[in-house]
Design an enzyme around this catalytic site. Structure first.
Site, PDB file in Angstrom:
ATOM      1  N   SER A  13       0.841  -1.186   0.000  1.00 21.11           N
ATOM      2  CA  SER A  13       0.000   0.000   0.000  1.00 21.11           C
ATOM      3  C   SER A  13       0.882   1.243   0.000  1.00 21.11           C
ATOM      4  O   SER A  13       1.665   1.444  -0.926  1.00 21.11           O
ATOM      5  CB  SER A  13      -0.964  -0.049   1.177  1.00 21.11           C
ATOM      6  OG  SER A  13      -1.978   0.912   1.049  1.00 21.11           O
ATOM      7  N   ASP A  72      -9.802  -3.600  -5.441  1.00 19.27           N
ATOM      8  CA  ASP A  72      -9.205  -2.700  -4.455  1.00 19.27           C
ATOM      9  C   ASP A  72      -9.756  -1.283  -4.648  1.00 19.27           C
ATOM     10  O   ASP A  72      -9.670  -0.725  -5.743  1.00 19.27           O
ATOM     11  CB  ASP A  72      -7.687  -2.707  -4.637  1.00 19.27           C
ATOM     12  CG  ASP A  72      -6.941  -2.069  -3.481  1.00 19.27           C
ATOM     13  OD1 ASP A  72      -7.563  -1.308  -2.717  1.00 19.27           O
ATOM     14  OD2 ASP A  72      -5.730  -2.331  -3.346  1.00 19.27           O
ATOM     15  N   HIS A  93      -8.083  -4.797  -1.326  1.00 24.22           N
ATOM     16  CA  HIS A  93      -6.836  -4.272  -0.800  1.00 24.22           C
ATOM     17  C   HIS A  93      -6.114  -5.268   0.114  1.00 24.22           C
ATOM     18  O   HIS A  93      -4.880  -5.302   0.139  1.00 24.22           O
ATOM     19  CB  HIS A  93      -7.123  -2.984  -0.031  1.00 24.22           C
ATOM     20  CG  HIS A  93      -5.917  -2.156   0.240  1.00 24.22           C
ATOM     21  ND1 HIS A  93      -5.162  -1.581  -0.760  1.00 24.22           N
ATOM     22  CD2 HIS A  93      -5.307  -1.792   1.401  1.00 24.22           C
ATOM     23  CE1 HIS A  93      -4.157  -0.896  -0.231  1.00 24.22           C
ATOM     24  NE2 HIS A  93      -4.220  -1.010   1.086  1.00 24.22           N
TER      25      HIS A  93
END
Length: 699
Positions: free
Chosen positions: A551, A637, A670
């Site tokens: 991320s 995501d 995610h």
């Protein structure tokens, strides 16, 4: 090593982006269009190529999956937590992907939780929610809400079956085990019940997927009759909702990255209007909990804030004058106060000091007590504690060598009682491993901590492979944690290290401030300094050093790939935020406007534009030698959209980087796969890549 075949080639369709006099040509912007007939076939082709290029690792992946599985007690049960008349816990069963949430009637006056040695169901338990039954044949399941009403009659829960964090909210009658007709689609995280369980508060989002409205739902009525209780128009602010620990107040918090504002609503008068604690002021953050009157004190609010206190201070406020804050714990520049839990007779403060987490117990009329722990590197944090009237405080303790351990702390004496330690099957011996704290020196002279773990028999002559992990954003601290999957690396001679780079919160608020906005590059140079340090100290060599981050940590991975590719043998980037400039320029995307206070506002500020442009990984790909790269993405995501890693890989290949692999989860978001066995296989896939490129020996 990777066995490379012919990789897919993404077509190039030039698209020019112009901001602040800067014209940038983006050949792969078309990948952002999920409906483009070439997008899904391209991602599918990349997945097939990655599978083919790593086919020689299939046996190793299966071995690693079996190692994780053999070390894990698959049928297990959490330590029950008492609230009111019930013990609440969750358990898992061998062969099932998800948790089963249960409760058990409690005997009056009993504070010791039931024994849970073998993980089998407790006699007399009631199943509150079986996630396996919810999932059915779905490939993905995530819970957004799990909230039992104060009267124990109802459960509010929400589900996401795609990984896009768009939840459908439902209410279950715990007496019958059946769901009511109540159903609300497209909700976000966070719920709160009224005192009598007739009203449920929940959140919905705007077009940019920002939680911005709090609604009140009357149980048994259609969702289209729900009432808006609060709406936040400022796009920088996210809204949250929950109950105070006392369950006396519904707390509504609106927060940007630098400012917050709280309203409270009497849970016993849930149809009333929320009351403001203190109006927002730019740069002032605060949060609130409630504490009922005690033998020697009036009812009060506890306010944790940073008004004139960089590392936060704890204050009290009268119920009828909540903006009047009286210090309870003065500001200490060496101690970051992180959160507070109020109980009937005590207050527990979560803090950070010397780069480690800690807990402090405040008792009326007695000196404050900091809980102490034996290891030099560890993490301690609260664990549930739903019962406001308890005299015990449940906490989790772990380190790089100590499995997650659940303790009850006697709030009167500070005595710790171990309730359970995470089982690690197969004869795990903590004494076979050592953990260390190293320090790297950044280019500006700042000392950067590094947490390290390895087997005691691992050589310190530079010959060992090493995995160096980093994050560095949002004041999120990557504190030491135990991992069953990591043992497969350590037992193959790996060193595992965490670089606690600026942008995180490990060393207080200044550590975060020095790694954001126009100081963001400190995050990257800190990590590179940590990479040099583990080599200089003999933990590894450049030829055997692998970096990993996800991320915002994936942004870190992209930046170091451009800035210091020669320092790493390989890089693993999980859902990486690598097309940062393009995303932060688009206010219609999820997170963008709320994150301008984290990264800068390149849309309106030329200086911020130029600075982000100078480090954004996608914009700085050049024809240079790159380390081997494994890039992991999720099609659904909503935080880092799938096209960021896809575009990055395409551009890297066009620049001549041949050892680059992209793997996109086509049914997840995610956080990757949701089922535990699927997650173990995902871990085995990445671990096999790391072992292969670093040239590790067999276990």
């Amino acid at each position: 090593m990777l066995r490379m075949t012919t990789p897919p080639v993404a077509k190039r369709i030039p698209f020019t982006r112009s901001f602040h006099g800067d014209d940038v040509v983006d050949d792969y912007a078309w990948l952002a269009d999920r409906e483009n007939p070439d997008t899904i076939p391209y991602l599918t082709a990349e997945n097939a190529y990655t599978e083919q290029a790593t086919a020689h690792l299939a046996g190793l992946r299966e071995t690693l999956f079996d190692e994780i599985k053999r070390r894990t007690q698959e049928t297990d049960l959490s330590v029950p937590s008492r609230k009111g008349d019930w013990w609440h816990y969750s358990r898992t069963e061998e062969g099932k992907q998800y948790a089963i949430h249960c409760r058990l009637r409690a005997e009056p006056g009993v504070t010791t939780p039931p024994e849970t040695k073998d993980g089998t169901p407790l006699p007399g338990e009631e199943v509150v929610l079986d996630e396996n039954a919810l999932a059915g044949d779905e490939a993905f399941l995530s819970l957004g809400a799990f909230d039992i009403s104060p009267d124990d009659r109802l459960l509010a829960y929400s589900t996401d079956f795609a990984g896009d964090e768009r939840f459908t909210l439902r209410i279950r009658d715990l007496g019958t085990g059946k769901d009511l007709a109540d159903e609300v689609p497209n909700t976000s995280y966070g719920t709160a019940w009224s005192a009598d369980g007739t009203e449920l508060f929940y959140l919905t989002v705007d077009d940019a997927w920002r939680p911005h409205r709090v609604w009140r739902h009357t149980v048994g009525t259609p969702a289209d009759q729900d009432t808006i209780v609060f709406e936040e128009p400022d796009e920088r602010f996210w809204v949250g909702v929950g109950l105070s620990r006392s369950e006396a107040y519904v707390i509504i918090q609106a927060s940007s990255k630098t400012t917050s504002e709280v309203r409270v609503l009497d849970a016993a008068a849930a149809t009333g209007e929320p009351r403001l604690i203190a109006p927002r002021r730019d740069g002032v953050e605060y949060s609130v909990d409630h504490q009922a009157a005690g033998p020697n004190r009036p009812e009060r609010f506890l306010v944790l804030h940073n008004d004139g206190a960089e590392n936060f201070t704890l204050a009290t406020a009268p119920i009828d004058a909540p903006a009047e804050w009286t210090p309870l714990i003065p500001h200490d520049p060496a101690v970051r106060l992180a959160d507070v839990d109020a109980f009937a007779g005590h207050v527990v403060v979560h803090l950070r000091k010397d780069g480690l987490t800690g807990l402090r117990v405040l008792t009326e009329g007695e000196p404050d007590r900091d809980l102490t722990f034996p290891e030099a590197v560890y993490t301690v944090e609260p664990a549930g504690n739903p019962d406001y009237g308890t005299t015990l405080f449940r906490l989790h303790y772990t380190s790089l060598v100590t499995p997650d351990s659940v303790y009850d702390c006697d709030l009167a004496t500070g005595e710790l009682t171990l309730r359970k330690q995470q089982p690690v099957l197969g004869g795990y011996e903590p004494d076979a491993y050592e953990q260390f704290r190293e320090w790297a020196t950044a280019p500006d002279g700042t000392k950067v901590p590094i947490s390290i773990v390895a087997r005691k028999d691992t050589p310190r002559d530079g010959s060992a492979p090493c995995l160096l992990y980093g994050y560095g954003a949002y004041e999120i601290s990557i504190d030491p944690w135990f991992s069953v999957a990591r043992l497969s690396l350590l037992d193959r001679g790996f060193v595992f290290a965490v670089a606690h780079v600026r942008g995180g919160g490990e060393l207080g608020r200044h550590w975060y401030d020095d790694g954001k906005l126009l100081r963001k590059k400190n995050t990257f140079t800190d990590f590179i300094a940590a990479a040099h340090r583990v080599v200089e100290a003999g933990w590894t060599s450049t030829e055997r050093l692998v970096a990993r981050g996800g991320s915002a940590g994936g942004l870190l991975m992209g930046a170091i790939a451009n800035m210091a590719p020669e320092a790493f043998r390989a890089i693993v980037a999980d859902v990486p935020f690598v097309d940062a400039l393009t995303s932060i320029l688009d206010p219609s995307l999820p997170l963008t406007v709320t994150e301008w206070e984290e990264w800068g506002d390149p849309l309106h500020d030329p200086e911020a534009y130029a600075y982000i442009r100078s480090y954004a990984p996608y914009d700085n790909v050049e024809a240079r030698p790159y380390p081997a790269l494994l890039v992991l993405a999720g099609l659904n995501d909503t935080r880092v959209l799938y096209h960021e890693p896809a575009k990055w890989v395409a551009k890297l290949r066009a620049a001549g980087a041949n050892d680059v692999l992209l793997r996109t989860e086509m049914g997840a978001g995610h956080s990757g796969p949701s089922g535990r066995y699927d997650a173990w296989r995902e871990a085995a896939f990445a671990t096999a890549f790391i072992i292969d490129v670093a040239g590790a020996a067999p276990a």
